[in-house]
Design an enzyme around this catalytic site. Structure first.
Site, mmCIF file in Angstrom:
data_model
loop_
_atom_site.group_PDB
_atom_site.id
_atom_site.type_symbol
_atom_site.label_atom_id
_atom_site.label_comp_id
_atom_site.label_asym_id
_atom_site.label_seq_id
_atom_site.Cartn_x
_atom_site.Cartn_y
_atom_site.Cartn_z
ATOM 1 N N CYS A 26 1.746 7.046 0.786
ATOM 2 C CA CYS A 26 0.550 6.882 -0.038
ATOM 3 C C CYS A 26 -0.586 6.191 0.706
ATOM 4 C CB CYS A 26 0.907 6.135 -1.316
ATOM 5 S SG CYS A 26 2.208 7.011 -2.212
ATOM 6 N N HIS A 67 -5.348 -0.540 -4.116
ATOM 7 C CA HIS A 67 -4.345 0.536 -4.159
ATOM 8 C C HIS A 67 -3.825 0.652 -5.591
ATOM 9 C CE1 HIS A 67 -1.388 3.325 -2.698
ATOM 10 N NE2 HIS A 67 -0.404 2.605 -3.203
ATOM 11 N N GLU A 72 -0.206 -6.953 -4.904
ATOM 12 C CA GLU A 72 -1.560 -6.727 -4.384
ATOM 13 C C GLU A 72 -2.559 -7.701 -5.018
ATOM 14 O OE1 GLU A 72 -3.257 -2.822 -4.947
ATOM 15 O OE2 GLU A 72 -4.795 -3.187 -3.420
ATOM 16 N N LYS A 96 -7.594 4.599 -9.837
ATOM 17 C CA LYS A 96 -6.430 5.416 -10.228
ATOM 18 C C LYS A 96 -6.270 5.486 -11.745
ATOM 19 C CE LYS A 96 -3.592 4.952 -6.041
ATOM 20 N NZ LYS A 96 -4.326 3.959 -5.220
ATOM 21 N N HIS A 119 -2.510 8.926 -9.324
ATOM 22 C CA HIS A 119 -2.179 8.579 -7.939
ATOM 23 C C HIS A 119 -2.034 9.863 -7.130
ATOM 24 C CE1 HIS A 119 -0.801 6.727 -4.439
ATOM 25 N NE2 HIS A 119 0.366 6.223 -4.824
ATOM 26 N N PHE A 129 5.225 4.075 0.521
ATOM 27 C CA PHE A 129 6.672 3.940 0.653
ATOM 28 C C PHE A 129 7.013 3.829 2.133
ATOM 29 C CE2 PHE A 129 8.307 6.294 -3.423
ATOM 30 C CZ PHE A 129 7.932 5.217 -4.181
#
Lengths: 77, 401
Positions: free
Chosen positions: B155, B295, B306, B324, B329, B389
């Protein structure tokens, strides 16, 4: 069958100009990838088997039309 | 300089529509007929995009992830007012991120193999689906004969792609680089597989409210699809042809958690280091940053980590948004979409709101989350975060022209 082939060649494969029965796929500027696609499309649409050796750059449109008709292929409605 | 932006996203099939929808904070998640009958039956879909209309009959040779990329690249070049042949072919390249590649093709052809046999598998399956084919097709479509790179950092891919594109320009290897990300993963297998990881929101009863970045009720992300491509070129080259720019791409940071397959390192140390690297690369101070495009995917753990690292670096000094909430996403395309939106925030002086944000999670209570309505404020300096990931972290810094 010939008219059906002309239709998909001019639409999906963007062959321009008049397609004559004696023209080969080399004349129509279909590359090997397009020939592979065309074979798969004919098998899918018509329920027939098109062996690689029967659909080459030297094959004419009339040749493949005759082969399809000999296998009993029916143009989809 | 970012001189062109091309977007195909769930928020719009073009940049202007995407920007308008994102600034309105209007979520796009809805029931997805491709996922009917599955536990996860909704996603953020691209609508109003007719691939054959945009790309002609060649669209049949492309998986949707390539269709989105090519359409976005064409739009970016047009937006940058780069005419055909205006670059030296070998001095123009493409760097494109994708997490998964041609997933729809793999799934459809796998199904054909099982249902109808080997002869019914499309002979173009491999060239439609391999992850590098989107970059390769963009290069073919635009006549780019310089580097063609495909980036897979999950991502973070879109942001990583921008960082490498920046380096190609700075190293003098390219004059023009098309950089961004693309993804088309709203497919039965991917939706189910992400759900089996417990990564997705299961709020089928209210898809529009499912993606809730930083909100205390968030329960996972929503799959999105689409692409964003940016045109990067040197300031002097843009000025020489009289082209205005949206923003400058100033710095890039990249680190690895080296910790876990899917979970971010709990203290956010390595992600924070990527952020600090990006600021140092740009030669700017955290106190000068006005906006963080986070993110923040709407997962309980990721958003919390985050939020805490943003608080450590910026306190309440920078406004924070997660777009998002509107777009879902987009995995490997997410960083590119968000960098594009960040460039527009800088150019327009508008920070889009975080959609569906109601009550802040305790971890996000001490950061300044923009929500409700867009905030009109000058944005001279901004950062865009992406984490993937595998613990891959990427951050870019953008500044005003």
């Amino acid at each position: 069958m010939f008219e059906y082939l002309c239709t998909i060649l001019s639409t999906t494969y963007q062959v321009s100009g008049t397609i004559e029965p004696t023209m080969t796929f080399n004349d129509l500027e279909l590359d090997s990838l397009s020939l592979a696609e065309l074979g798969a499309q004919l098998e899918d649409d018509l329920g027939v088997t098109v062996e690689e050796e029967n659909l080459t750059a030297e094959t004419t449109v009339a040749d493949i039309a005759a082969l399809l008709e000999a296998q009993g292929a029916v143009v989809p409605a | 300089m970012i001189t062109g932006i091309g977007m195909v996203t769930p928020a719009g099939a073009d940049t202007a529509t995407t920007w308008k929808t994102v600034c309105a904070g209007r979520p796009t998640a809805a029931a997805d007929p491709r996922l009917a009958g599955l536990t996860i039956d909704f996603s953020c879909m691209v609508t109003g995009f007719d691939a054959e209309l945009v790309l002609g009959v060649d669209a049949r040779r492309m998986d949707p992830f390539t269709q989105f990329a090519v359409a976005a690249a064409r739009a970016a070049v047009a937006d940058a007012e780069l005419a055909d042949g205006s670059w030296h072919p070998t001095r123009a390249g493409v760097v494109l991120g994708t997490a998964v590649g041609g997933q729809q093709t793999w799934e459809e052809q796998g199904q054909r193999l099982r249902d109808r046999g080997a002869r019914m598998v499309n002979p173009l399956t491999v060239p439609r689906a391999i992850p590098n084919i989107a970059a390769g097709t963009v290069a073919m479509d635009l006549g780019l004969h310089g580097p063609s790179l495909s980036v897979a950092t999950a991502c973070a891919s879109g942001t990583t792609a921008l960082g490498h594109a920046l380096d190609l320009i700075r190293a003098g290897r390219c004059d023009v680089v098309l950089a961004g990300g693309t993804e088309a993963t709203s497919t039965p297998l991917l939706a189910t597989a992400f759900d089996r990881l417990k990564a997705l929101s299961r709020n089928s009863a209210n898809p529009a409210g499912a993606c809730r970045p930083f909100d205390e009720q968030r329960d996972g992300f929503v799959l999105g699809e689409g692409a964003t491509m940016l045109v990067l070129e040197r300031a002097a080259d843009a000025a020489a042809r009289g082209r205005r720019a949206y923003a400058r791409l100033l710095g890039y940071g990249s680190t690895s958690d080296a910790y876990h397959l899917t979970s971010p390192a709990p203290d956010g140390h390595w992600a924070e280091l990527a952020l600090r690297q990006a600021l140092a690369d740009a030669g700017v101070h955290a106190s000068d940053v006005a906006l963080v495009n986070a993110h923040a995917t709407s997962t309980p753990q990721g958003d919390a980590i985050e939020a805490r690292l943003i608080e450590r670096v910026f306190g309440r000094g920078a406004a924070v948004t997660s777009t998002k909430g509107v777009t879902g996403h987009l995995l490997g395309a997410a960083g590119a979409v968000e960098a594009g939106l960040t460039a527009l925030s800088i150019a327009q002086g508008v920070i889009p709101p975080t959609a569906n944000f109601g009550s802040a999670d305790a971890d996000a209570a001490d950061i300044d989350i923009v929500h409700g309505t867009a905030r009109e404020v000058p944005v001279p300096l901004a950062v865009s975060n992406s984490f993937g990931f595998g613990g891959q972290n990427a951050v870019v810094v953008l500044g005003s022209v």
